[in-house]
Design a protein around this motif. Structure first.
Motif, PDB file in Angstrom:
ATOM      1  N   ARG A 140       0.837  -1.211   0.000  1.00  0.00           N
ATOM      2  CA  ARG A 140       0.000   0.000   0.000  1.00  0.00           C
ATOM      3  C   ARG A 140       0.869   1.256   0.000  1.00  0.00           C
ATOM      4  O   ARG A 140       0.568   2.238  -0.682  1.00  0.00           O
ATOM      5  N   LEU A 141       1.958   1.234   0.778  1.00  0.00           N
ATOM      6  CA  LEU A 141       2.795   2.436   0.898  1.00  0.00           C
ATOM      7  C   LEU A 141       3.471   2.757  -0.435  1.00  0.00           C
ATOM      8  O   LEU A 141       3.588   3.915  -0.832  1.00  0.00           O
ATOM      9  N   LYS A 142       3.884   1.708  -1.132  1.00  0.00           N
ATOM     10  CA  LYS A 142       4.518   1.905  -2.448  1.00  0.00           C
ATOM     11  C   LYS A 142       3.532   2.586  -3.404  1.00  0.00           C
ATOM     12  O   LYS A 142       3.896   3.530  -4.107  1.00  0.00           O
ATOM     13  N   ASP A 143       2.284   2.104  -3.406  1.00  0.00           N
ATOM     14  CA  ASP A 143       1.275   2.705  -4.297  1.00  0.00           C
ATOM     15  C   ASP A 143       1.126   4.203  -4.040  1.00  0.00           C
ATOM     16  O   ASP A 143       0.938   4.991  -4.959  1.00  0.00           O
ATOM     17  N   ILE A 144       1.202   4.602  -2.772  1.00  0.00           N
ATOM     18  CA  ILE A 144       1.032   6.020  -2.411  1.00  0.00           C
ATOM     19  C   ILE A 144       2.172   6.862  -2.984  1.00  0.00           C
ATOM     20  O   ILE A 144       1.949   7.919  -3.573  1.00  0.00           O
ATOM     21  N   SER A 145       3.405   6.372  -2.856  1.00  0.00           N
ATOM     22  CA  SER A 145       4.550   7.143  -3.381  1.00  0.00           C
ATOM     23  C   SER A 145       4.553   7.158  -4.903  1.00  0.00           C
ATOM     24  O   SER A 145       4.890   8.178  -5.516  1.00  0.00           O
ATOM     25  N   VAL A 146       4.170   6.038  -5.507  1.00  0.00           N
ATOM     26  CA  VAL A 146       4.113   5.985  -6.977  1.00  0.00           C
ATOM     27  C   VAL A 146       3.070   6.980  -7.487  1.00  0.00           C
ATOM     28  O   VAL A 146       3.302   7.712  -8.450  1.00  0.00           O
ATOM     29  N   ALA A 147       1.924   7.055  -6.777  1.00  0.00           N
ATOM     30  CA  ALA A 147       0.863   7.989  -7.187  1.00  0.00           C
ATOM     31  C   ALA A 147       1.340   9.439  -7.075  1.00  0.00           C
ATOM     32  O   ALA A 147       0.815  10.326  -7.751  1.00  0.00           O
TER      33      ALA A 147
ATOM     34  N   LEU B 267       6.684   9.346  -7.880  1.00  0.00           N
ATOM     35  CA  LEU B 267       8.056   8.982  -7.504  1.00  0.00           C
ATOM     36  C   LEU B 267       8.371   7.554  -7.929  1.00  0.00           C
ATOM     37  O   LEU B 267       7.477   6.754  -8.192  1.00  0.00           O
ATOM     38  N   GLN B 268       9.673   7.276  -7.979  1.00  0.00           N
ATOM     39  CA  GLN B 268      10.134   5.912  -8.287  1.00  0.00           C
ATOM     40  C   GLN B 268      10.336   5.173  -6.982  1.00  0.00           C
ATOM     41  O   GLN B 268      11.042   5.677  -6.108  1.00  0.00           O
ATOM     42  N   VAL B 269       9.751   3.985  -6.866  1.00  0.00           N
ATOM     43  CA  VAL B 269       9.839   3.267  -5.596  1.00  0.00           C
ATOM     44  C   VAL B 269      10.296   1.834  -5.832  1.00  0.00           C
ATOM     45  O   VAL B 269       9.802   1.161  -6.737  1.00  0.00           O
ATOM     46  N   THR B 270      11.247   1.381  -5.023  1.00  0.00           N
ATOM     47  CA  THR B 270      11.564  -0.042  -5.022  1.00  0.00           C
ATOM     48  C   THR B 270      11.480  -0.539  -3.582  1.00  0.00           C
ATOM     49  O   THR B 270      11.788   0.201  -2.649  1.00  0.00           O
ATOM     50  N   VAL B 271      11.030  -1.781  -3.450  1.00  0.00           N
ATOM     51  CA  VAL B 271      11.048  -2.420  -2.133  1.00  0.00           C
ATOM     52  C   VAL B 271      11.885  -3.681  -2.296  1.00  0.00           C
ATOM     53  O   VAL B 271      11.610  -4.504  -3.168  1.00  0.00           O
ATOM     54  N   GLN B 272      12.945  -3.794  -1.522  1.00  0.00           N
ATOM     55  CA  GLN B 272      13.818  -4.970  -1.631  1.00  0.00           C
ATOM     56  C   GLN B 272      14.124  -5.494  -0.226  1.00  0.00           C
ATOM     57  O   GLN B 272      13.796  -4.847   0.776  1.00  0.00           O
ATOM     58  N   SER B 273      14.748  -6.650  -0.177  1.00  0.00           N
ATOM     59  CA  SER B 273      15.081  -7.213   1.134  1.00  0.00           C
ATOM     60  C   SER B 273      16.248  -6.429   1.739  1.00  0.00           C
ATOM     61  O   SER B 273      17.087  -5.870   1.019  1.00  0.00           O
ATOM     62  N   GLN B 274      16.310  -6.422   3.070  1.00  0.00           N
ATOM     63  CA  GLN B 274      17.431  -5.762   3.753  1.00  0.00           C
ATOM     64  C   GLN B 274      18.754  -6.403   3.343  1.00  0.00           C
ATOM     65  O   GLN B 274      19.760  -5.715   3.155  1.00  0.00           O
ATOM     66  N   GLY B 275      18.737  -7.742   3.180  1.00  0.00           N
ATOM     67  CA  GLY B 275      19.955  -8.446   2.783  1.00  0.00           C
ATOM     68  C   GLY B 275      20.471  -7.926   1.448  1.00  0.00           C
ATOM     69  O   GLY B 275      21.654  -7.597   1.307  1.00  0.00           O
ATOM     70  N   ASP B 276      19.577  -7.825   0.447  1.00  0.00           N
ATOM     71  CA  ASP B 276      19.997  -7.353  -0.875  1.00  0.00           C
ATOM     72  C   ASP B 276      20.486  -5.908  -0.804  1.00  0.00           C
ATOM     73  O   ASP B 276      21.507  -5.555  -1.398  1.00  0.00           O
TER      74      ASP B 276
END
Ligand code: SAH
Length: 339
Positions: free
Chosen positions: A275-282, A285-294
Motif C-alpha cells: 500500500r505504501l509503495k502505491d502512495i509514493s508511486v501515485a 516517484l520511483q519506488v523499489t522495495v527490496q530485502s534488507q539483505g539485498d
C-alpha cells in the motif's frame, strides 16, 4: 499485576465503550505519562528489543553510503536536509555522521533533523550526537522545506498504530478492545459493519490498515516530489497487501499477550509496503522495495565486514544476522523512494 495504564484504559472503556486497536495502541505507546516510548529507552540487550543499528555499526555505514550516493547523484547541492524519523538512541545517525565526514562536501551541506516524540530517547540522541548540530521535531510538519530532503527511518513505521478488521458472515467488522466479565481486556468486534477494505477475503480473515503510516508516506512523498531528494524506510513487512494478524507485543526480547502489559511492552505489526509503495508511486516517484539483505549487499556490507573482521571479533556473526535469510535479511524490507 495491572499497570497504571491498564487501570486508565479500563476506565476509558468503562466510560466510553470498547476502543479500536489503534486507540489502544496510541495509549500504550504514547500516553503522555505512562506511554511505553515516553517513559523509557527500550532498546538493547537489557531492554525489550534490538534493532539493526544496535547490532552493528555496519548498518549505519551502509545507510551513509546510500545517502552519499544519492547526494552526489543530485549534483552535491550546497544545502540538504537529512531527516531521521524515530532515531532511537541516535546510533544510526552517529554512524552516518562518522562516515559522512569522509564523503566529499557531504557534511558541509547537511542539516540534521530528528523526528522524535520520546523525551527519554531524545536525551540519548543528544548524548550520541553531542558533537553535531541537530534540530528535534515532534512531527515532519516543522521540518524546513526550502532545500532537498533525504528522509530515513529504521523501525519507525511499525511503531505507528493500525486498525484491524475481521471478515465474518460476509462482512468486515472492526476489531475492538473491551473489558470482559472478569475485568481483563479482551478483543471483540464493533457490531456495525465496516466498508470493505480489501476485495479478496475468507471468513476469519484479518486485514490491517494504518492511516498514520499512510499519511506519513504521503507527506514525505509530497516533500520529495516538491523539494527533491529521496527516502529510505526500513522495517519488517510484506511487499504485497495481504490479510493476516501481525499485531504483536514484545517485552524482554519475547512475544507477550498484547492486552496484558499496557505501556510496559512494545506494540508492533508488519508494515504493508504494498500500500505504501502505491502512495509514493501515485505522487510521481520511483519506488523499489527490496530485502534488507539485498540492500546491504548492494551497498557493500560484505566488503566492509571483511575489513572490520581483521580488527575485531564477532563481525561475521553480526553480518549474518543483518543479511541472512534466517536473520533479518529477508523479513526486513527496504523501501527506497526516489524523485
Ligand atoms: N530507529 C531506531 C529506533 C527504533 S524504535 C533504531 O533502529 O534503533 C522506534 C523509534 O520511533 C523510537 O525512537 C520511538 O521513540 C520513535 N517513535 C515512536 N512513535 C513515534 C511517533 N509517533 N513520532 C515520532 N517518533 C516516534
Amino acid at each position: 499485576m495491572p499497570t497504571e495504564l491498564d487501570n486508565i484504559i479500563r476506565g476509558i472503556i468503562q466510560d466510553n465503550g470498547p476502543m479500536s486497536v489503534a486507540t489502544y495502541w496510541n495509549l500504550c505507546l504514547a500516553h503522555p505519562q505512562y506511554g511505553y516510548y515516553i517513559t523509557r529507552d527500550p532498546l538493547g540487550a537489557a531492554g525489550d528489543f534490538t534493532t539493526a543499528p544496535e547490532i552493528s555499526q555496519m548498518f549505519g555505514e551502509m545507510v551513509a553510503v546510500w545517502l552519499g550516493e544519492r547526494f552526489h547523484h543530485m549534483g552535491a547541492p550546497s544545502k540538504i536536509y537529512v531527516v531521521e524519523c524515530g532515531p532511537g538512541r541516535g546510533t544510526l545517525m552517529a554512524d552516518i555522521v562518522r562516515i559522512g565526514r569522509v564523503i566529499p562536501n557531504f557534511m558541509d551541506a547537511v542539516s540534521i533533523h530528528l523526528i522524535e516524540t520520546s523525551p527519554a530517547l531524545r536525551a540519548k540522541q543528544r548524548t550520541a550526537l553531542a558533537d553535531c548540530q541537530v534540530t528535534w521535531h515532534d512531527t515532519m510538519d516543522t521540518v524546513p522545506n526550502d532545500a532537498p530532503i533525504m528522509i530515513i527511518g529504521n523501525e519507525f513505521l511499525d511503531a505507528l498504530p493500525i486498525h484491524q478488521y475481521v471478515f465474518q458472515d460476509g462482512q468486515w467488522f472492526e476489531r475492538v478492545i473491551g473489558v470482559g466479565g472478569d475485568g481483563t481486556l479482551q478483543f471483540g468486534l464493533n457490531p456495525s459493519p465496516f466498508v470493505p477494505v480489501i476485495q479478496e477475503q475468507v471468513s476469519g480473515d484479518i486485514f490491517e490498515y494504518s492511516p498514520p503510516r499512510e499519511h506519513f508516506i504521503s507527506d514525505i512523498s509530497a516533500r520529495i516530489a516538491s523539494q527533491g531528494g529521496a527516502g529510505l524506510m526500513i522495517d519488517y513487512g510484506h511487499d504485497v497487501s495481504a490479510c493476516g494478524d501481525t499485531f504483536q507485543a514484545v517485552k524482554n526480547h519475547a512475544y507477550v499477550d498484547a492486552l496484558s502489559h499496557c505501556g510496559d511492552a512494545d506494540l508492533t505489526s508488519h508494515v504493508d509496503f504494498g500500500r505504501l509503495k502505491d502512495i509514493s508511486v501515485a505522487a510521481g516517484l520511483q519506488v523499489t522495495v527490496q530485502s534488507q539483505g539485498d540492500f546491504l549487499k548492494h551497498m557493500g556490507i560484505e566488503h566492509r565486514a571483511a575489513q572490520l573482521a581483521q580488527k575485531s571479533d564477532g563481525v561475521q556473526a553480526d553480518l549474518h544476522r543483518l543479511i541472512s535469510d534466517d536473520g533479518m535479511g529477508v523479513l526486513f524490507r527496504v523501501m527506497e523512494i526516489l524523485k
